[in-house]
Design an enzyme around this catalytic site. Sequence first.
Site, PDB file in Angstrom:
ATOM      1  N   CYS A 265       0.827  -1.209   0.000  1.00 21.01           N
ATOM      2  CA  CYS A 265       0.000   0.000   0.000  1.00 21.01           C
ATOM      3  C   CYS A 265       0.864   1.264   0.000  1.00 21.01           C
ATOM      4  CB  CYS A 265      -0.960  -0.025   1.182  1.00 21.01           C
ATOM      5  SG  CYS A 265      -0.215  -0.508   2.758  1.00 21.01           S
TER       6      CYS A 265
HETATM    7  N1  LIG Z   1      -4.684  -4.406   4.924  1.00 23.96           N
HETATM    8  C1  LIG Z   1      -4.174  -3.665   3.943  1.00 23.96           C
HETATM    9  O1  LIG Z   1      -4.447  -2.466   3.827  1.00 23.96           O
HETATM   10  C2  LIG Z   1      -3.233  -4.294   2.935  1.00 23.96           C
HETATM   11  C3  LIG Z   1      -2.810  -3.503   1.867  1.00 23.96           C
HETATM   12  C4  LIG Z   1      -1.952  -4.059   0.906  1.00 23.96           C
HETATM   13  C5  LIG Z   1      -1.536  -5.370   1.039  1.00 23.96           C
HETATM   14  N2  LIG Z   1      -1.944  -6.113   2.108  1.00 23.96           N
HETATM   15  C6  LIG Z   1      -1.470  -7.498   2.171  1.00 23.96           C
HETATM   16  O2  LIG Z   1      -2.568  -8.347   1.854  1.00 23.96           O
HETATM   17  C7  LIG Z   1      -2.457  -9.574   2.587  1.00 23.96           C
HETATM   18  C8  LIG Z   1      -3.733  -9.755   3.415  1.00 23.96           C
HETATM   19  O3  LIG Z   1      -3.804  -8.647   4.302  1.00 23.96           O
HETATM   20  P1  LIG Z   1      -5.054  -8.368   5.227  1.00 23.96           P
HETATM   21  O4  LIG Z   1      -4.775  -7.073   5.890  1.00 23.96           O
HETATM   22  O5  LIG Z   1      -6.308  -8.536   4.481  1.00 23.96           O
HETATM   23  O6  LIG Z   1      -4.885  -9.574   6.270  1.00 23.96           O
HETATM   24  P2  LIG Z   1      -5.808 -10.039   7.489  1.00 23.96           P
HETATM   25  O7  LIG Z   1      -7.045  -9.199   7.554  1.00 23.96           O
HETATM   26  O8  LIG Z   1      -4.951 -10.096   8.686  1.00 23.96           O
HETATM   27  O9  LIG Z   1      -6.221 -11.520   7.054  1.00 23.96           O
HETATM   28  C9  LIG Z   1      -5.260 -12.521   6.865  1.00 23.96           C
HETATM   29  C10 LIG Z   1      -5.931 -13.731   6.237  1.00 23.96           C
HETATM   30  O10 LIG Z   1      -4.983 -14.781   6.111  1.00 23.96           O
HETATM   31  C11 LIG Z   1      -5.501 -15.959   6.728  1.00 23.96           C
HETATM   32  N3  LIG Z   1      -4.398 -16.719   7.298  1.00 23.96           N
HETATM   33  C12 LIG Z   1      -3.545 -16.341   8.273  1.00 23.96           C
HETATM   34  N4  LIG Z   1      -2.619 -17.295   8.498  1.00 23.96           N
HETATM   35  C13 LIG Z   1      -2.902 -18.317   7.638  1.00 23.96           C
HETATM   36  C14 LIG Z   1      -2.328 -19.578   7.380  1.00 23.96           C
HETATM   37  N5  LIG Z   1      -1.254 -20.004   8.050  1.00 23.96           N
HETATM   38  N6  LIG Z   1      -2.888 -20.360   6.424  1.00 23.96           N
HETATM   39  C15 LIG Z   1      -3.965 -19.942   5.725  1.00 23.96           C
HETATM   40  N7  LIG Z   1      -4.581 -18.746   5.937  1.00 23.96           N
HETATM   41  C16 LIG Z   1      -4.036 -17.947   6.871  1.00 23.96           C
HETATM   42  C17 LIG Z   1      -6.459 -15.455   7.779  1.00 23.96           C
HETATM   43  O11 LIG Z   1      -7.363 -16.481   8.090  1.00 23.96           O
HETATM   44  P3  LIG Z   1      -8.132 -16.628   9.491  1.00 23.96           P
HETATM   45  O12 LIG Z   1      -9.395 -15.863   9.321  1.00 23.96           O
HETATM   46  O13 LIG Z   1      -8.335 -18.073   9.627  1.00 23.96           O
HETATM   47  O14 LIG Z   1      -7.225 -16.028  10.543  1.00 23.96           O
HETATM   48  C18 LIG Z   1      -7.083 -14.276   7.050  1.00 23.96           C
HETATM   49  O15 LIG Z   1      -8.054 -14.732   6.145  1.00 23.96           O
HETATM   50  C19 LIG Z   1      -1.206  -9.450   3.456  1.00 23.96           C
HETATM   51  O16 LIG Z   1      -0.131 -10.058   2.817  1.00 23.96           O
HETATM   52  C20 LIG Z   1      -0.996  -7.939   3.542  1.00 23.96           C
HETATM   53  O17 LIG Z   1       0.344  -7.580   3.765  1.00 23.96           O
HETATM   54  C21 LIG Z   1      -2.797  -5.612   3.045  1.00 23.96           C
END
Ligand SMILES: NC(=O)c1ccc[n+]([C@@H]2O[C@H](COP(=O)([O-])OP(=O)(O)OC[C@H]3O[C@@H](n4cnc5c(N)ncnc54)[C@H](OP(=O)(O)O)[C@@H]3O)[C@@H](O)[C@H]2O)c1
Length: 342
Positions: free
Chosen positions: A155
């Site tokens: 981001c």
């Molecule tokens: N948030 C942002 O603004 C943003 C922006 C750009 C990029 N990103 C990137 O996008 C990705 C997702 O981010 P997010 O913020 O949406 O994450 P998040 O809300 O923390 O969700 C993480 C997801 O991954 C799953 N997960 C965690 N550990 C796992 C494992 N060992 N095996 C399978 N599934 C697993 C979780 O499942 P459970 O529900 O079972 O815990 C959840 O569905 C990350 O790599 C992040 O760096 C995020």
Amino acid sequence: MLQQNTVRVAIIGATAYTSREAIRLLLNHPRVQITALCSRRDPQPAIEDIFPEFAGRLTMTCEPINPSALKGRADVALLCLPNGLAMGLVPDLLAAGLRVIDFSADYRLKEPADYAQWYNKQHTDLANLESAAYGLPELFRQKIRDARVVANPGCYPTAASLGIVPLLRQHLIDPHEIIVNAASGISGAGREPKPEHHFPERHENFEAYKIGDHRHQIEIERTCDGHVPRGKSQVLFVPHLIPMERGILCTMYLKPLQPISLEHVQQVFAEAYANDPFIRLRRYPPRTAEVARTNFCDLTARVAKGRIIVLAAIDNMVKGAAGQAVQNLNLMFGLDERTGLM
Ligand SMILES: NC(=O)c1ccc[n+]([C@@H]2O[C@H](COP(=O)([O-])OP(=O)(O)OC[C@H]3O[C@@H](n4cnc5c(N)ncnc54)[C@H](OP(=O)(O)O)[C@@H]3O)[C@@H](O)[C@H]2O)c1
């Protein structure tokens, strides 16, 4: 019943914040159907139990993460998983005939040594790392169109690269004197609860973190490097957390190689982004509220005290994640880049 030419999408990590944002956008996309939601949870949840706003709009229960089970059911997978997991899934997803848009950092840094240093892991999928496209359409549109794996950018790097690269490309700024100061809403840290992100820690509190050693610093540098003729760029990146749900405001301090007027800077941006529907060049400083829930990046420049100051505002979960992924999906499947995003 699927219409012809519908793009079938599987979301892996369906319970993530970025998945929620992707579902919100895809439900309004006329050429896409979500055909699978995958999660590690047991028992598998109905998506409306995770995100109640989708009740009555998307009736689907999640299924286990199993690439071969997606064969013939999806054309592309959006991977909304923490860093380090995508590289274990991508080879099997490709073998099952899907293309991939990965939201994590696994395919963003081309040098395996960079990945090992900043993510403390050896990369295990070097072939696809090499061929993956960096999914910033305004800079790498052509490569994204043909890619089987697209690394959706971070981001902060999205906002920063869009503000720096046009000037770097024209050799107007010193590549070793790039300072990026940025603030993000707390959703940037994901859904997983962490003590430092609890309401009492964040409410009425604005603070810097990972000063000069955030992982996005190397990602911004590597994108800039591609536009430095000899040698490498040097970026100092200072991120902050601000008590908002979403939004990034990024301020870049750039040193011109020759004295430069604001009109010249504005002309460079106008020419660079003349055909980019999601870049809005604003006369006034950009505001996170004006880009919230949109895929726009609002940009403004100033010249003061011998520096060029560029400001960029995006929504971290839209242009910084799910919106950019949909923009990439549109390019990958030959659709108008704006489909489902305006
Ligand atoms: N948030 C942002 O603004 C943003 C922006 C750009 C990029 N990103 C990137 O996008 C990705 C997702 O981010 P997010 O913020 O949406 O994450 P998040 O809300 O923390 O969700 C993480 C997801 O991954 C799953 N997960 C965690 N550990 C796992 C494992 N060992 N095996 C399978 N599934 C697993 C979780 O499942 P459970 O529900 O079972 O815990 C959840 O569905 C990350 O790599 C992040 O760096 C995020």
